[in-house]
Design a protein around this motif. Structure first.
Motif, PDB file in Angstrom:
ATOM      1  N   ALA A 143       0.826  -1.211   0.000  1.00  0.00           N
ATOM      2  CA  ALA A 143       0.000   0.000   0.000  1.00  0.00           C
ATOM      3  C   ALA A 143       0.856   1.255   0.000  1.00  0.00           C
ATOM      4  CB  ALA A 143      -0.926  -0.009   1.221  1.00  0.00           C
ATOM      5  N   GLU A 144       2.006   1.207   0.671  1.00  0.00           N
ATOM      6  CA  GLU A 144       2.877   2.377   0.759  1.00  0.00           C
ATOM      7  C   GLU A 144       3.849   2.482  -0.403  1.00  0.00           C
ATOM      8  OE1 GLU A 144       6.096   4.444   3.840  1.00  0.00           O
ATOM      9  OE2 GLU A 144       4.957   2.674   4.452  1.00  0.00           O
ATOM     10  N   HIS A 145       4.386   1.331  -0.857  1.00  0.00           N
ATOM     11  CA  HIS A 145       5.478   1.356  -1.834  1.00  0.00           C
ATOM     12  C   HIS A 145       5.113   0.793  -3.207  1.00  0.00           C
ATOM     13  CE1 HIS A 145       8.411   2.514   1.277  1.00  0.00           C
ATOM     14  NE2 HIS A 145       7.802   1.643   2.067  1.00  0.00           N
ATOM     15  N   GLY A 146       3.943   0.207  -3.334  1.00  0.00           N
ATOM     16  CA  GLY A 146       3.534  -0.345  -4.618  1.00  0.00           C
ATOM     17  C   GLY A 146       3.744  -1.851  -4.693  1.00  0.00           C
ATOM     18  N   SER A 147       3.113  -2.468  -5.692  1.00  0.00           N
ATOM     19  CA  SER A 147       3.120  -3.928  -5.806  1.00  0.00           C
ATOM     20  C   SER A 147       4.481  -4.505  -6.176  1.00  0.00           C
ATOM     21  CB  SER A 147       2.083  -4.373  -6.840  1.00  0.00           C
ATOM     22  OG  SER A 147       2.380  -3.818  -8.107  1.00  0.00           O
ATOM     23  N   SER A 148       5.391  -3.677  -6.670  1.00  0.00           N
ATOM     24  CA  SER A 148       6.714  -4.185  -7.029  1.00  0.00           C
ATOM     25  C   SER A 148       7.711  -4.094  -5.871  1.00  0.00           C
ATOM     26  CB  SER A 148       7.267  -3.430  -8.237  1.00  0.00           C
ATOM     27  OG  SER A 148       7.434  -2.050  -7.930  1.00  0.00           O
ATOM     28  N   ALA A 149       7.246  -3.658  -4.708  1.00  0.00           N
ATOM     29  CA  ALA A 149       8.139  -3.512  -3.560  1.00  0.00           C
ATOM     30  C   ALA A 149       8.676  -4.862  -3.096  1.00  0.00           C
ATOM     31  CB  ALA A 149       7.403  -2.821  -2.408  1.00  0.00           C
ATOM     32  N   VAL A 150       9.913  -4.859  -2.623  1.00  0.00           N
ATOM     33  CA  VAL A 150      10.559  -6.041  -2.047  1.00  0.00           C
ATOM     34  C   VAL A 150      11.000  -5.684  -0.630  1.00  0.00           C
ATOM     35  CG1 VAL A 150      12.396  -7.744  -2.273  1.00  0.00           C
ATOM     36  CG2 VAL A 150      11.373  -6.748  -4.334  1.00  0.00           C
ATOM     37  N   TRP A 151      10.734  -6.543   0.303  1.00  0.00           N
ATOM     38  CA  TRP A 151      11.142  -6.290   1.684  1.00  0.00           C
ATOM     39  C   TRP A 151      11.683  -7.562   2.311  1.00  0.00           C
ATOM     40  CZ3 TRP A 151       8.220  -8.117   6.112  1.00  0.00           C
ATOM     41  CH2 TRP A 151       7.044  -8.807   5.777  1.00  0.00           C
ATOM     42  N   VAL A 152      12.356  -7.409   3.436  1.00  0.00           N
ATOM     43  CA  VAL A 152      12.982  -8.540   4.126  1.00  0.00           C
ATOM     44  C   VAL A 152      12.377  -8.694   5.512  1.00  0.00           C
ATOM     45  CG1 VAL A 152      15.126  -9.296   5.249  1.00  0.00           C
ATOM     46  CG2 VAL A 152      15.170  -8.524   2.875  1.00  0.00           C
ATOM     47  N   ALA A 153      12.119  -9.930   5.887  1.00  0.00           N
ATOM     48  CA  ALA A 153      11.718 -10.267   7.253  1.00  0.00           C
ATOM     49  C   ALA A 153      12.792 -11.181   7.831  1.00  0.00           C
ATOM     50  CB  ALA A 153      10.364 -10.957   7.273  1.00  0.00           C
ATOM     51  N   VAL A 154      13.430 -10.762   8.898  1.00  0.00           N
ATOM     52  CA  VAL A 154      14.477 -11.551   9.547  1.00  0.00           C
ATOM     53  C   VAL A 154      13.880 -12.229  10.773  1.00  0.00           C
ATOM     54  CG1 VAL A 154      16.785 -11.555  10.551  1.00  0.00           C
ATOM     55  CG2 VAL A 154      16.208  -9.897   8.759  1.00  0.00           C
TER      56      VAL A 154
END
Length: 230
Positions: A143-154
């Motif tokens: 919602a904030e960065h768009g559908s192409s956003a990539v993020w990491v969960a550690v």
């Protein structure tokens, strides 16, 4: 939806000595773990990460710091208590070799959905809170960065395995078939029409093909043409 890279923390002093650390404070990466975390951070350096979200335990925070330090920009840094290690209760701090002699051990291996650790958490409860945390965070990042956003969960081994089992449509009783090594990266893309698991337990290899992000969770019929060139 956005794409999440699930990263387990690097090896710790407890891992090396065969102790179930659980939620104990002060368990940090050892020299090997720091090398592993730095190598994983290098694999992710070419991806502009929207956020690095971490379990609040030291070993995950340290691993997340390695990842953020190798980013060209500064991704959002978040601690999420719902990504914390399973509460192993009275099992925490004991050696794995000793725990293997417990009657509950075989249930953990074969029917984990039925396990509640003495004075601790159930494995089903662990999965429920972790999956909810990952899915809700993924939606918020999109919602904030768009559908192409990539993020990491550690996070931690059992936690990540439970999230992967959900993404794969596996019953929790089958999650022990999955392996998630220290500082490994697994990739999941959620979408309105389904979920795609693009990688599990990778410890090496270029991940820059993720830099443009992924636009659809739909599986290509016939296997598709592979990753886009970076």
């Amino acid at each position: 939806m956005a794409t999440v890279i699930l990263v387990r923390h690097g090896r710790t002093t407890a891992n090396a000595s065969g102790v179930l650390a659980g939620r104990a404070a002060g368990v940090e990466l050892d020299d090997t773990g720091r090398e592993q975390a730095a190598a994983t951070a290098g694999r992710l350096a070419g991806i502009p990460l929207a956020a690095v979200v971490s379990s609040p335990l030291e070993r995950c925070v340290q691993t997340a710091d390695f990842i953020r330090q190798q980013q060209q920009s500064t991704p959002e840094n978040v601690l999420d208590a719902d990504l914390i290690e399973c509460d192993y209760g009275l099992w925490q701090g004991r050696t794995l070799s000793e725990l293997a002699g417990e009657k509950l051990w075989s249930t953990v291996q074969i029917y984990p959905s039925a396990v509640s650790f003495p004075e601790g958490e159930s494995m089903f409860g662990m999965q429920t809170r972790a999956v909810a945390a990952i899915r809700s965070r993924d939606a918020a990042i999109e919602a904030e960065h768009g559908s192409s956003a990539v993020w990491v969960a550690v996070s931690h081994g059992d936690v990540i395995k439970s999230v992967l089992a959900d993404a794969l449509g596996l019953h929790l009783d089958l999650f022990q078939r999955l392996s998630v090594g220290p500082a490994s990266a697994s990739i999941v893309h959620y979408g309105a029409t389904g979920v795609r698991v693009l990688a599990i337990n990778t410890e090496a290899g270029d991940l820059s093909w993720l830099a443009p992000g992924l636009e659809s969770a739909q599986a290509p019929v016939g296997g598709g043409s592979g990753h886009r060139a970076s």
